[in-house]
Design a protein around this motif. Structure first.
Motif, PDB file in Angstrom:
ATOM      1  N   LEU A 186     -11.238  -2.649  -0.805  1.00 61.92           N
ATOM      2  CA  LEU A 186     -11.038  -4.079  -0.563  1.00 61.92           C
ATOM      3  C   LEU A 186      -9.802  -4.344   0.290  1.00 61.92           C
ATOM      4  O   LEU A 186      -9.721  -5.381   0.962  1.00 61.92           O
ATOM      5  CB  LEU A 186     -10.920  -4.834  -1.892  1.00 61.92           C
ATOM      6  CG  LEU A 186     -12.220  -5.087  -2.656  1.00 61.92           C
ATOM      7  CD1 LEU A 186     -11.927  -5.773  -3.979  1.00 61.92           C
ATOM      8  CD2 LEU A 186     -13.175  -5.945  -1.825  1.00 61.92           C
ATOM      9  N   VAL A 187      -8.839  -3.445   0.284  1.00 59.06           N
ATOM     10  CA  VAL A 187      -7.614  -3.685   1.066  1.00 59.06           C
ATOM     11  C   VAL A 187      -7.908  -3.757   2.561  1.00 59.06           C
ATOM     12  O   VAL A 187      -7.083  -4.284   3.335  1.00 59.06           O
ATOM     13  CB  VAL A 187      -6.555  -2.597   0.786  1.00 59.06           C
ATOM     14  CG1 VAL A 187      -6.111  -2.642  -0.668  1.00 59.06           C
ATOM     15  CG2 VAL A 187      -7.080  -1.215   1.154  1.00 59.06           C
ATOM     16  N   LEU A 188      -9.088  -3.257   2.987  1.00 60.06           N
ATOM     17  CA  LEU A 188      -9.462  -3.307   4.406  1.00 60.06           C
ATOM     18  C   LEU A 188     -10.557  -4.331   4.676  1.00 60.06           C
ATOM     19  O   LEU A 188     -11.070  -4.391   5.801  1.00 60.06           O
ATOM     20  CB  LEU A 188      -9.928  -1.924   4.887  1.00 60.06           C
ATOM     21  CG  LEU A 188      -8.907  -0.790   4.790  1.00 60.06           C
ATOM     22  CD1 LEU A 188      -9.505   0.496   5.332  1.00 60.06           C
ATOM     23  CD2 LEU A 188      -7.622  -1.136   5.549  1.00 60.06           C
ATOM     24  N   CYS A 189     -10.931  -5.120   3.691  1.00 58.61           N
ATOM     25  CA  CYS A 189     -12.033  -6.063   3.865  1.00 58.61           C
ATOM     26  C   CYS A 189     -11.556  -7.399   4.435  1.00 58.61           C
ATOM     27  O   CYS A 189     -10.365  -7.711   4.438  1.00 58.61           O
ATOM     28  CB  CYS A 189     -12.740  -6.282   2.528  1.00 58.61           C
ATOM     29  SG  CYS A 189     -13.702  -4.829   1.983  1.00 58.61           S
ATOM     30  N   ASN A 190     -12.535  -8.182   4.924  1.00 59.08           N
ATOM     31  CA  ASN A 190     -12.239  -9.403   5.666  1.00 59.08           C
ATOM     32  C   ASN A 190     -11.308 -10.361   4.927  1.00 59.08           C
ATOM     33  O   ASN A 190     -10.342 -10.887   5.491  1.00 59.08           O
ATOM     34  CB  ASN A 190     -13.545 -10.149   5.984  1.00 59.08           C
ATOM     35  CG  ASN A 190     -14.491  -9.315   6.808  1.00 59.08           C
ATOM     36  OD1 ASN A 190     -14.077  -8.417   7.525  1.00 59.08           O
ATOM     37  ND2 ASN A 190     -15.779  -9.598   6.700  1.00 59.08           N
ATOM     38  N   GLY A 191     -11.623 -10.609   3.659  1.00 63.44           N
ATOM     39  CA  GLY A 191     -10.860 -11.600   2.917  1.00 63.44           C
ATOM     40  C   GLY A 191      -9.505 -11.124   2.435  1.00 63.44           C
ATOM     41  O   GLY A 191      -8.790 -11.889   1.768  1.00 63.44           O
ATOM     42  N   TYR A 192      -9.103  -9.882   2.787  1.00 61.35           N
ATOM     43  CA  TYR A 192      -7.854  -9.324   2.270  1.00 61.35           C
ATOM     44  C   TYR A 192      -6.911  -8.859   3.385  1.00 61.35           C
ATOM     45  O   TYR A 192      -5.759  -8.522   3.110  1.00 61.35           O
ATOM     46  CB  TYR A 192      -8.144  -8.138   1.344  1.00 61.35           C
ATOM     47  CG  TYR A 192      -8.950  -8.510   0.123  1.00 61.35           C
ATOM     48  CD1 TYR A 192      -8.334  -8.755  -1.092  1.00 61.35           C
ATOM     49  CD2 TYR A 192     -10.332  -8.636   0.201  1.00 61.35           C
ATOM     50  CE1 TYR A 192      -9.079  -9.091  -2.219  1.00 61.35           C
ATOM     51  CE2 TYR A 192     -11.081  -8.979  -0.917  1.00 61.35           C
ATOM     52  CZ  TYR A 192     -10.456  -9.209  -2.120  1.00 61.35           C
ATOM     53  OH  TYR A 192     -11.198  -9.557  -3.220  1.00 61.35           O
ATOM     54  N   LEU A 193      -7.384  -8.838   4.638  1.00 62.42           N
ATOM     55  CA  LEU A 193      -6.543  -8.322   5.719  1.00 62.42           C
ATOM     56  C   LEU A 193      -5.301  -9.177   5.953  1.00 62.42           C
ATOM     57  O   LEU A 193      -4.300  -8.689   6.496  1.00 62.42           O
ATOM     58  CB  LEU A 193      -7.361  -8.218   7.017  1.00 62.42           C
ATOM     59  CG  LEU A 193      -8.322  -7.028   7.106  1.00 62.42           C
ATOM     60  CD1 LEU A 193      -9.071  -7.054   8.432  1.00 62.42           C
ATOM     61  CD2 LEU A 193      -7.562  -5.710   6.956  1.00 62.42           C
ATOM     62  N   ASP A 194      -5.352 -10.452   5.574  1.00 58.56           N
ATOM     63  CA  ASP A 194      -4.190 -11.312   5.790  1.00 58.56           C
ATOM     64  C   ASP A 194      -3.232 -11.299   4.599  1.00 58.56           C
ATOM     65  O   ASP A 194      -2.246 -12.045   4.576  1.00 58.56           O
ATOM     66  CB  ASP A 194      -4.641 -12.750   6.077  1.00 58.56           C
ATOM     67  CG  ASP A 194      -5.430 -13.366   4.923  1.00 58.56           C
ATOM     68  OD1 ASP A 194      -5.902 -12.592   4.046  1.00 58.56           O
ATOM     69  OD2 ASP A 194      -5.595 -14.598   4.900  1.00 58.56           O
ATOM     70  N   LYS A 195      -3.508 -10.451   3.617  1.00 55.13           N
ATOM     71  CA  LYS A 195      -2.648 -10.406   2.427  1.00 55.13           C
ATOM     72  C   LYS A 195      -1.637  -9.264   2.564  1.00 55.13           C
ATOM     73  O   LYS A 195      -1.988  -8.158   2.954  1.00 55.13           O
ATOM     74  CB  LYS A 195      -3.491 -10.204   1.164  1.00 55.13           C
ATOM     75  CG  LYS A 195      -4.506 -11.324   0.913  1.00 55.13           C
ATOM     76  CD  LYS A 195      -5.297 -11.068  -0.356  1.00 55.13           C
ATOM     77  CE  LYS A 195      -6.362 -12.128  -0.578  1.00 55.13           C
ATOM     78  NZ  LYS A 195      -5.818 -13.495  -0.686  1.00 55.13           N
ATOM     79  N   LYS A 196      -0.397  -9.561   2.256  1.00 62.42           N
ATOM     80  CA  LYS A 196       0.687  -8.585   2.232  1.00 62.42           C
ATOM     81  C   LYS A 196       0.654  -7.705   3.480  1.00 62.42           C
ATOM     82  O   LYS A 196       0.610  -8.201   4.597  1.00 62.42           O
ATOM     83  CB  LYS A 196       0.636  -7.784   0.935  1.00 62.42           C
ATOM     84  CG  LYS A 196       0.819  -8.663  -0.307  1.00 62.42           C
ATOM     85  CD  LYS A 196       0.915  -7.884  -1.587  1.00 62.42           C
ATOM     86  CE  LYS A 196       1.169  -8.833  -2.759  1.00 62.42           C
ATOM     87  NZ  LYS A 196       1.276  -8.134  -4.051  1.00 62.42           N
ATOM     88  N   ASP A 197       0.622  -6.367   3.309  1.00 61.74           N
ATOM     89  CA  ASP A 197       0.686  -5.470   4.472  1.00 61.74           C
ATOM     90  C   ASP A 197      -0.667  -4.806   4.761  1.00 61.74           C
ATOM     91  O   ASP A 197      -0.739  -3.719   5.364  1.00 61.74           O
ATOM     92  CB  ASP A 197       1.730  -4.369   4.221  1.00 61.74           C
ATOM     93  CG  ASP A 197       3.135  -4.928   4.039  1.00 61.74           C
ATOM     94  OD1 ASP A 197       3.449  -5.956   4.674  1.00 61.74           O
ATOM     95  OD2 ASP A 197       3.896  -4.345   3.246  1.00 61.74           O
ATOM     96  N   ASN A 198      -1.753  -5.468   4.377  1.00 62.06           N
ATOM     97  CA  ASN A 198      -3.073  -4.850   4.548  1.00 62.06           C
ATOM     98  C   ASN A 198      -3.407  -4.602   6.013  1.00 62.06           C
ATOM     99  O   ASN A 198      -3.940  -3.550   6.377  1.00 62.06           O
ATOM    100  CB  ASN A 198      -4.159  -5.735   3.918  1.00 62.06           C
ATOM    101  CG  ASN A 198      -4.071  -5.762   2.410  1.00 62.06           C
ATOM    102  OD1 ASN A 198      -3.089  -5.302   1.831  1.00 62.06           O
ATOM    103  ND2 ASN A 198      -5.100  -6.302   1.755  1.00 62.06           N
ATOM    104  N   ALA A 199      -3.117  -5.599   6.868  1.00 60.75           N
ATOM    105  CA  ALA A 199      -3.430  -5.426   8.287  1.00 60.75           C
ATOM    106  C   ALA A 199      -2.614  -4.289   8.886  1.00 60.75           C
ATOM    107  O   ALA A 199      -3.097  -3.532   9.736  1.00 60.75           O
ATOM    108  CB  ALA A 199      -3.162  -6.735   9.037  1.00 60.75           C
TER     109      ALA A 199
END
Length: 375
Positions: A186-199
């Protein structure tokens, strides 16, 4: 006409039920994290991100051919398991310089086997995922609330952990290539890329490949293929569930209406045959078979046997029978001789044959004169 109307109504209701079932399927959900999905747990943004960084992207679908050399391939939560051959070819591709990013909550048995991925029993609660210097600039990541931790070996370097210290991501060098394993894709999924340092984590993983290296997405193991023909594979898809509901609705409609699959065919009533028809049929059969002489002989012999029994004259030898019959009953002898001659001479049709047979029957079994009661 009334029955046809009923079938039309049943068909319309079945189609309506199928449409409703299809519409309520969770189309905005991608538990397998497909790169075709724009849902929060899909990975279409990863593909766009890679293209924005100058990487040509492609999807592996329809078949699983030889993988492009020196490319980076994302494998997210396979729903159609890898075969041993596919897993072995993937391992050889990594050894020759490929980079595999393998994110799956439960893992694929064959991929886990060939790459030595071990997973702990049970799950761990995750409120924050902690990075280390292996992935530059990634201090914290955000994903699911629960994860099945990994159990890395000495040459599998952890780069992402839970606050409790459980490893949920590691990087391993495999000869000329690399494999990065994520227990929480999930850390690489659409709804999570803008969270913390995921991107930043995604950028670091893409940085393992060359600047213009192709980036591939394995969609072949997200669909129904030759190696996965189980009912669960297509029932879990929207179109499969809609088809299942359509079949159920049609079956229920047939039961409720109690209709057969075609009109009833009435059985023709049996017609009683009169004796004369059977006699004519036998005569026709004998005539068609060339047995006319046999028929005539049988009729004459039957009459002579009946007369011999009635008069007490022995039937054999036949010459003596006739001589005795002319002496004892000349009227009967004359009538029989005339009937037999007429039988041979005029029995050219079934009607003549039947008429002569009736005459011989009257000679053999004469009807006694009715006696009137005396007053």
């Amino acid at each position: 006409m009334k029955g046809a109307r009923g079938w039309v109504v049943a068909g319309v209701l079945s189609i309506a039920l199928a449409a409703v079932a299809y519409s309520i399927q969770p189309h905005q959900d991608s538990p397998e994290h497909s790169s075709n999905s724009d849902s929060a747990n899909g990975t279409s943004a990863v593909r766009l991100f890679a293209e924005a960084m100058g990487h040509p992207t492609d999807q592996i679908a329809g078949s699983f051919p030889a993988i492009t050399p020196f490319a980076l391939m994302f494998v997210f939560t396979p729903t159609s398991p890898y075969t041993s051959d596919e897993a072995e070819r993937t391992r050889l591709w990594v050894r020759s310089g490929g980079i595999l990013v393998y994110g799956s909550e439960k893992g694929d048995p064959e991929l886990d086997r060939v790459f030595g991925v071990r997973r702990l029993e049970g799950t761990a609660s995750v409120s924050n995922e902690v990075g280390n210097p292996v992935v530059a600039g990634v201090e914290n990541a955000a994903g699911g609330s629960e994860v099945t931790p990994l159990d890395p070996s000495a040459d599998q370097v952890a780069f992402l952990r839970t606050p409790g210290g459980f490893v949920i991501g590691f990087l391993q060098r495999v000869q000329a290539g690399y494999i990065a394993v994520l227990a929480d894709p999930l850390v690489l999924c659409n709804g999570y890329l803008d969270k913390k340092d995921n991107a930043r984590l995604l950028a670091d993983l893409l940085g393992l490949a060359g600047a213009n290296a192709p980036v591939l997405f394995d969609e072949y193991h997200h669909g129904v293929n030759v190696s996965d023909l189980t009912p669960q594979a297509w029932v879990m898809t929207p179109w499969g569930a809609a088809l299942l509901w359509l079949l159920i609705a049609m079956f229920a409609g047939l039961i409720l209406r109690g209709r057969s699959f075609g009109p009833l065919i009435p059985r023709p009533a049996e017609v009683a045959r009169v004796d004369a028809e059977w006699a004519v049929a036998v005569g026709q059969l004998l005539r068609r078979s060339g047995a006319r002489a046999v028929t005539l002989g049988l009729l004459a012999s039957a009459t002579e046997r009946s007369l011999a029994a009635r008069t007490g004259i022995p039937l054999q030898p036949r010459e003596r029978f006739w001589n005795a019959l002319w002496v004892r009953a000349p009227e009967i002898a004359a009538d029989l001789a005339q009937a037999e001659n007429a039988l041979v001479a005029s029995a050219s049709t079934e009607h003549d044959l039947l008429k002569s047979a009736q005459r011989l029957h009257r000679i053999a079994h004469p009807v006694p004169d009715e006696r009137r009661p005396t007053t």
